[in-house]
Scaffold this motif. Structure first.
Motif: not given
Length: 844
Positions: A53-54, A156, A190, A195, A239-240, A243, A370-372, A374
């Motif tokens: 996610g970075s 995304d 994600d 990703a 990983e979430d 982030q 979360y990554q999708s 944020r």
């Protein structure tokens, strides 16, 4: 020894495979490339500078993130409810402006700690080339399922317009065309091609390093979050959590700001005006203030933005008139982009002219991770915080969610209670709302006035019935009404949209209310409340265990697919969403003491339970859209009985009567029908040789009980008890009508009054041609209309008895009131007459 040798051999094989990968994959197909990495059991050591996610953040994060890393322990983040203050203050983040300055150290990774060592790993060019190839191939396939027809590797999938249905199709296409086996949950977690490629190449959930998105010269470089070691009972992905920890530090890059003037706002920026709550808030802002409202709408240009806003308002039965248009300025933009996608000129103008920012926009999807989410829900909120903190000081009013408490087993949900443990929040949506609210709490430390308002479930409008078709609560409610089953739960923290909107707007317009947290959840509904309300609406439901209800609902949706409820099927099949539902159904009642006090102080409508009448209006809209089914005449009735009448009718000119009889079935679809309409449905036949030699069929029939509410006829000596209106068809296709009236008179024949019916008949479109009287035989009245009452067989024996008694008690009360009326008026007339007489006349 053998075990040691086998482990050594396996490690050697993995090392050899990894070295082969790093030598490059040029010229290979994606399938060949993936086949080469299929045996890799462990990902190479990864740098803390590049977690999941970075990459791919187009400048928004860069506008806030610091240059000195993230200090404070990860344990403080995930080990206590809420966020400890000691963990909220990263080192070296004392108010550095978010834009315009270069950091002293342009790119420093998070500091190494004994628990989380940072390995200075750099991906090899060959491995990076492999990742780019796979990501590009996935992006090419995914592009076919988004409106634009193409998708960047770091974009995304859902933000680009992909849907839950197209995600399923994408997973299938990736496997068929590229040999890329991707789990659907990975897509929701994600949905960026890069990703997905990273997950596939690594063979584990741990990401590998990818090149950073180029950072504009005017912005500080991105700090990569350090990996977080989550506790054993954590439900969130590591990983979430990494982030989230980095995203919280973004608020520390906001400038310090002075307090705004404590005056009602006159120029407001509103995001999310095309959404369900936001559209109602827009109209309430215009109704209850003199403010001019700037609406940020995602669109290509101003014309498209205006059209989109107008269509959204009309879809929720809200006006889009010239007066509304005059007080609204529509700005095409996007909360996911730096400076909201606005030009520098417009951004600078807003920073100095606005006096309030209202943040309603959010991506609401309980399947995405979360990554999708944020970029919309966390970075977008922080961009609005930057707007509020820049130029003229402005309060920020943020629509959060009761989902910040969605931890299984949380003991209380009060306005000032600690939030859930972030590592125990399950859904990406819950995590993003938590992260946004906590990040904005940090912004308060910089002087920014932040108000957090947390709705629970947002139900339909109590007057218009407008509802959010894609809302999870609306989907569940429609399933309740369609399948007549309800899962067992403790509380539903829900309130109608008109109440939530009105209270939220009152907070925005009342300076004394700024800067606090509010639970806009109304009065919690218990399971008994919901079951009783639905039964009142004629929808008797059966309560099931949650797992039993889920399996049953899925089976019904599979057997009878409903396009509008496809998303509910996805939710009920997602392990993550199921845990979210469990937390919601088993959670405590929300407490809203501060909200209740504010409502009382401002004289607003108090919070009331979202009762049957409000729900039924929503059900009517749901039924109209095919999402739910209200009871109607074609259904098996809730309660019914037969009525037989015999008598005679004749021409209105006074000719002799001829026989006439009626054999009817009277029924009600719901007790709600009685209380609101006082109406009974009618089916059956009318036999009248004077009209037709064959019986006439009742095509449509209604009976109204005390239709005139006791308004007297003929000087108060006759009251109308019942009114019949039947539409009839004969065997030859002719159409007729019958009008009947049952009256109460101030006479002694009360028993006959309850059975006699004065009728008039005529051909459709013509005046009355026959008139007379029919009577229910005395020997059939009790047998048919009391002992012969039938009730929906799906009810239990006790419920059937209760339904019969309820009907008889209600009907008896109404008839009793009607029968007593004429006698009471006759007595009153007699007393009035005596008062007007002289003493001499009284003694005559």
């Amino acid at each position: 020894m053998r075990e040691v040798n086998e482990n050594t051999s396996a490690t050697a094989d993995q090392r050899a495979t990894a070295e082969a990968i790093e030598r490059g994959g040029a010229g290979l197909t994606v399938s060949d490339l993936l086949a080469r990495v299929a045996g890799v059991g462990e990902a190479p050591a990864r740098s803390a500078e590049a977690p999941a996610g970075s990459d791919g953040v187009a400048g928004t994060a860069e506008a806030f993130v610091g240059s000195r890393g993230v200090a404070g322990s990860a344990e403080a983040l995930v080990g206590a409810r809420g966020v400890a203050r000691s963990a909220e203050a990263p080192a070296g983040s004392a108010g550095t402006p978010p834009t315009g300055e270069q950091p002293e150290r342009p790119d420093v990774a998070a500091p190494s700690t004994p628990d989380h060592p940072v390995a200075p790993s750099v991906p090899s060019p060959a491995r990076q080339h492999d990742l780019d190839q796979v990501a590009a191939a996935i992006a090419t396939v995914a592009g076919r399922y988004v409106p634009a027809g193409q998708l960047a590797p770091d974009a995304d999938f859902f933000d680009a317009g992909g849907t839950s249905v197209s995600a399923v199709e994408l997973v299938s296409a990736l496997e068929d065309e590229l040999g890329v086996a991707v789990d659907l949950d990975e897509v929701f977690a994600d949905a960026r091609p890069v990703a997905l490629a990273r997950h596939r190449l690594s063979g584990t959930a741990a990401p590998i390093a990818v090149p950073e998105t180029p950072v504009p010269a005017a912005l500080p470089a991105v700090v990569r979050p350090a990996p977080v070691a989550s506790p054993s009972d954590s439900t969130a992905r590591p990983e979430d959590l990494s982030q989230i920890l980095a995203d919280l530090a973004l608020a520390d890059r906001l400038p310090f700001v002075a307090s705004p003037e404590p005056l009602p706002p006159s120029r407001i920026l509103l995001t999310g005006a095309t959404g369900f709550l936001g559209s109602h808030m827009l109209l309430d802002l215009l109704r209850h203030s003199d403010a001019h409202v700037y609406c940020l709408v995602r669109a290509a240009d101003e014309e498209a933005a205006v059209d989109r806003l107008g269509e959204a308002l009309k879809s929720y039965a809200l006006p889009w008139s010239s007066e509304v248009r005059r007080r609204v300025t529509v700005l095409p933009g996007d909360i996911r982009r730096p400076h909201l996608g606005l030009s520098d000129e417009v951004w600078n103008t807003l920073t100095h002219e606005l006096d309030s920012v209202v943040s309603v926009a959010a991506a609401v999807d309980f399947l995405r991770g979360y990554q999708s989410l944020r970029t919309s829900n966390v970075l977008g909120a922080l961009t609005l915080a930057e707007l509020a903190a820049t130029g003229r000081p402005k309060p920020l009013h943020h629509i959060s969610s009761i989902a910040v408490f969605n931890e299984v087993g949380i003991p209380s949900v009060g306005e000032d209670d600690p939030l859930a443990h972030i590592d125990r929040l399950i859904a990406g949506y819950d995590q993003t709302k938590w992260a946004a609210e906590v990040a904005l709490r940090r912004a308060r430390d910089h002087g920014l006035i932040v108000t957090a308002m947390r709705p629970g479930g947002i139900g339909g409008h109590t007057r218009t019935g407008a509802y959010n078709a894609q809302d999870l609560s609306s989907g569940l409610i429609s399933a309740f009404g369609r399948f007549r089953t309800v899962p067992a739960f403790r509380y539903l923290n829900a309130a109608p949209v008109d109440w939530v909107s009105r209270v939220a707007v009152a907070v925005v317009c009342e300076p004394d209310a700024w800067g606090f947290d509010y639970n806009l959840t109304g009065v919690p509904n218990t399971l008994d409340d919901v079951v009783r309300d639905m039964a009142f609406g004629g929808m008797h439901v059966r309560v099931q265990d949650w797992d039993e209800w889920r399996v049953d609902a899925l089976a019904r949706l599979e057997a009878d697919p409903i396009p509008e409820l496809t998303f509910l099927s996805r939710v009920l099949q997602s392990p993550t969403a199921l845990k979210l539902c469990e937390a919601t159904l088993k959670g405590p009642a929300a407490v809203a003491d501060r909200t209740d006090a504010l409502v009382e102080a401002l004289g607003l409508p108090p919070a009331v339970r979202y009762d049957a009448r409000a729900q039924l209006k929503t059900f009517e809209r749901l039924a109209g859209d095919g999402l739910a089914r209200l009871p109607h005449k074609d259904d098996q009735p809730y309660l019914w009985f037969t009525e037989t009448t015999r008598g005679g009718v004749g021409p209105v000119d006074g000719s002799p009567d001829t026989p006439c009889s009626m054999s009817l079935t009277l029924s009600i679809a719901s007790m709600h029908q009685l209380v609101t309409d006082r109406r009974v449905d009618v089916r059956g036949e009318v036999t009248c040789p004077a009209l037709h030699p064959e019986p006439l069929t009742v095509a449509r029939g209604d009976i109204w009980i005390r239709p005139e509410e006791g308004i007297p006829q003929r000087h108060g000596l006759r009251h109308q008890l019942l009114r019949y209106r039947l539409e009839l068809t004969d065997a030859d296709g002719g159409r007729w009508w019958l009008e009947g009236h049952k009256y109460a008179r101030a006479r002694r024949d009360v028993w006959r009054q309850t059975r006699a019916l004065t009728v008039e008949l005529g051909r459709e479109g013509e005046p009355v041609s026959l008139a007379g009287e029919v009577v229910v035989p005395a020997d059939t009245y009790v047998r048919d209309q009391i002992d012969g009452i039938k009730v929906d067989p799906r009810l239990t024996g006790q419920e059937k008895r209760a339904a019969k008694l309820t009907w008889l008690a209600w009907f008896g009360m109404e008839m009793g009131r009607g029968l007593v009326g004429p006698f009471a008026r006759a007595a009153a007339d007699l007393l009035d007459l005596r008062r007007t007489q002289t003493p001499t006349e009284q003694h005559r």
